[in-house]
Design an enzyme around this catalytic site. Sequence first.
Site, PDB file in Angstrom:
ATOM      1  N   GLU A  60       5.323  -7.169  -4.191  1.00  0.00           N
ATOM      2  CA  GLU A  60       6.739  -7.502  -4.163  1.00  0.00           C
ATOM      3  C   GLU A  60       7.613  -6.255  -4.213  1.00  0.00           C
ATOM      4  O   GLU A  60       8.672  -6.200  -3.580  1.00  0.00           O
ATOM      5  CB  GLU A  60       7.087  -8.432  -5.326  1.00  0.00           C
ATOM      6  CG  GLU A  60       6.509  -9.827  -5.235  1.00  0.00           C
ATOM      7  CD  GLU A  60       5.061  -9.894  -5.709  1.00  0.00           C
ATOM      8  OE1 GLU A  60       4.439 -10.968  -5.577  1.00  0.00           O
ATOM      9  OE2 GLU A  60       4.545  -8.874  -6.209  1.00  0.00           O
ATOM     10  N   PRO A 257     -11.279  -2.071  -4.708  1.00  0.00           N
ATOM     11  CA  PRO A 257     -10.979  -3.306  -5.452  1.00  0.00           C
ATOM     12  C   PRO A 257      -9.477  -3.492  -5.606  1.00  0.00           C
ATOM     13  O   PRO A 257      -8.726  -2.518  -5.717  1.00  0.00           O
ATOM     14  CB  PRO A 257     -11.672  -3.097  -6.805  1.00  0.00           C
ATOM     15  CG  PRO A 257     -11.868  -1.619  -6.923  1.00  0.00           C
ATOM     16  CD  PRO A 257     -12.019  -1.097  -5.525  1.00  0.00           C
ATOM     17  N   ARG A 258      -9.062  -4.742  -5.609  1.00  0.00           N
ATOM     18  CA  ARG A 258      -7.639  -5.051  -5.734  1.00  0.00           C
ATOM     19  C   ARG A 258      -7.053  -4.455  -7.009  1.00  0.00           C
ATOM     20  O   ARG A 258      -5.927  -3.965  -7.012  1.00  0.00           O
ATOM     21  CB  ARG A 258      -7.450  -6.575  -5.732  1.00  0.00           C
ATOM     22  CG  ARG A 258      -6.017  -7.049  -5.963  1.00  0.00           C
ATOM     23  CD  ARG A 258      -5.124  -6.657  -4.823  1.00  0.00           C
ATOM     24  NE  ARG A 258      -3.790  -7.242  -4.966  1.00  0.00           N
ATOM     25  CZ  ARG A 258      -2.797  -7.021  -4.111  1.00  0.00           C
ATOM     26  NH1 ARG A 258      -3.007  -6.238  -3.064  1.00  0.00           N
ATOM     27  NH2 ARG A 258      -1.627  -7.582  -4.286  1.00  0.00           N
ATOM     28  N   PRO A 325      -1.919  -8.522   5.656  1.00  0.00           N
ATOM     29  CA  PRO A 325      -2.484  -7.714   6.749  1.00  0.00           C
ATOM     30  C   PRO A 325      -1.436  -6.897   7.498  1.00  0.00           C
ATOM     31  O   PRO A 325      -1.781  -6.220   8.469  1.00  0.00           O
ATOM     32  CB  PRO A 325      -3.083  -8.781   7.674  1.00  0.00           C
ATOM     33  CG  PRO A 325      -2.133  -9.931   7.537  1.00  0.00           C
ATOM     34  CD  PRO A 325      -1.671  -9.916   6.084  1.00  0.00           C
ATOM     35  N   GLU A 327       0.341  -4.230   6.647  1.00  0.00           N
ATOM     36  CA  GLU A 327       0.237  -2.774   6.540  1.00  0.00           C
ATOM     37  C   GLU A 327      -0.823  -2.198   7.474  1.00  0.00           C
ATOM     38  O   GLU A 327      -0.538  -1.235   8.209  1.00  0.00           O
ATOM     39  CB  GLU A 327      -0.036  -2.382   5.089  1.00  0.00           C
ATOM     40  CG  GLU A 327       0.260  -0.933   4.791  1.00  0.00           C
ATOM     41  CD  GLU A 327       0.315  -0.644   3.303  1.00  0.00           C
ATOM     42  OE1 GLU A 327       1.108   0.218   2.900  1.00  0.00           O
ATOM     43  OE2 GLU A 327      -0.443  -1.276   2.539  1.00  0.00           O
TER      44      GLU A 327
END
Length: 410
Positions: A60, A257-258, A325, A327
């Site tokens: 965000e 990893p996120r 997706p 970016e």
Amino acid sequence: MRRWQYQLLLAGLSPWLAVDSWRRYRRAPAGQRRLFEQFGRLRDGLPRDALWLHAVSLGEVRAAAMLVRAVQARWPDLPIVISTTTETGAEAARGLDLPHFYAPFDLGLAQRRVLARLRPRLLVVMETELWPNLVREADRAAVPLVIANARLSDRSYRRYSRWGGPLLREALAGIELICAQSPADRERFLELGARRVEDCGNLKFDLPVVETVPPVPDGRAHTWLAASTHPDEEAQVLEAHATVRRRYPDARLILVPRHPERAAEVRRLVESHGFSLAIWSPGRQSDEEATVLVVDRAGVLAGLFADVPVVFMGGSLVPVGGHNPIEPAAVGRAVLHGPAVQNFRQVFAVLGERDACREVGGSESLAAAVIECFARSRDWAEAGGRARIVIAEHRGAASRLVDRLASWLD
């Protein structure tokens, strides 16, 4: 849900909220510690009569950055203050060089204290943060509230439809304007009872294209990237990588990893699958023998998207809903993704219409797709070119949103 039920729920959660606020205080960097800020105890020096911009987390904040640039270009003297909910969001927000604070919990007293302290000219909330007490207190303080870049995933829509009730309708009635990401999102908000909703497009299409990128981490031709992965998903990615390496023994996987704090857990998983690994960061020479590179920090994906030819977007082989997706597409990368992409259904739909992304169903399907991307690299590069065109065609949301805000900021 009715208001009294919501207030009772908040009262029951208050002890946990206090512990969470204390934890954030202890973990904050030196000079950034502010005790119980989420209960409305703001630091001195925050601007009044400003645009208050609230963004939950990293995604965000990145979208909010597009709005910040557009607002500053049109109203250069307007002060802006930004709040976030998560620590990763806070770190990204500080990078915008704006005054920052942690948003208050949705307790009536905390919201009143913040609104009285800031007296903002306008409150803009990013995406879908429908906090009933915030809406109510903003209305009482005569502060107009706008939801920007609003979206409703399938899960959120079902949850609001089932549990929202009178409380949701009251909150929606108090919102001056909802700027939706897509026509489908607009219709959903209207069905839930919102009074003014406009389709302004997705701010994330306006993300700037990266011009300078880090060098290829390993120099190998057969490198692929698994971005923003989650638990139970990394195992599928590693199984796919084992299959890819049987076809391309020099193949290397960059695994991001996120949540970077999971890097140690991911590292143990990689080792359990028998791969040699290294932790990779920009500017640090990687181990040439490592077959898997694990990235342990946030903020490097933009450069990797631009540099690695084959990208898998995580959060889509597990029921998370997928990750953005836009970016990678903006820098000319078509993406592989699993079936669970409901969080960005519209974006994947427009990419899919141009054959600029590809769905996979699990480790075997993912491996086959990566192998095909390597074998038909020119075709996959052309798909990336189509992805870039799609993003360019959908830009302009920030300008449209600023036009909608003019009635409060001019």
